[in-house]
Design an enzyme around this catalytic site. Sequence first.
Site: not given
Length: 177
Positions: A138, A140
């Site tokens: 992922h 950010h």
Amino acid sequence: MMMKRIGLIASMTLLAGCATIPAPRVTPAAQAQALIPGSYEQNNIFAKIIRGEASAARVYEDDAVVAFMDIQPVERGHVLVISKTSKARNLLEIDLADLDKIMAVARRVGQAQMKALGANGFSIEQNNAYGQTVFHLHVHVIPRYRGQPWGEKGGPRQTVEQLTPDAERIKAELPAN
């Protein structure tokens, strides 16, 4: 003068040589496993969000990528961008085509954060093992505001309901592909 010219020619030759070597699309599995042992956990929270088994304040979604608000934001408007199709746990395991899709969305989210929330800029962060709490790759996208200290750790946990108004603001300002 002659030394500068030789240095310039050497630099150009080195750069030209680098440009012709194709980057590997995926780190070989054995090499990635040696560096970051473990396997993909099918029931991690991001996999549950993708499957609709857990809720999230979604900012963006298409067939390949979903972006949603971080429940422990570093700053107001902190968004996570993930692949819906890749089972990569980290940067070493992801196919670069999937990474391209994630980064294209991250870029758009950052632009939207600046417009929607009045952020002065944004930062992109991506952890690999160290600092990683969910082992589903992922990115950010953290809006940054002038005068705020540079935060790196998440703040107090927030509910989807608390995060939804900012998610809607960001979504409304997403630039077209």
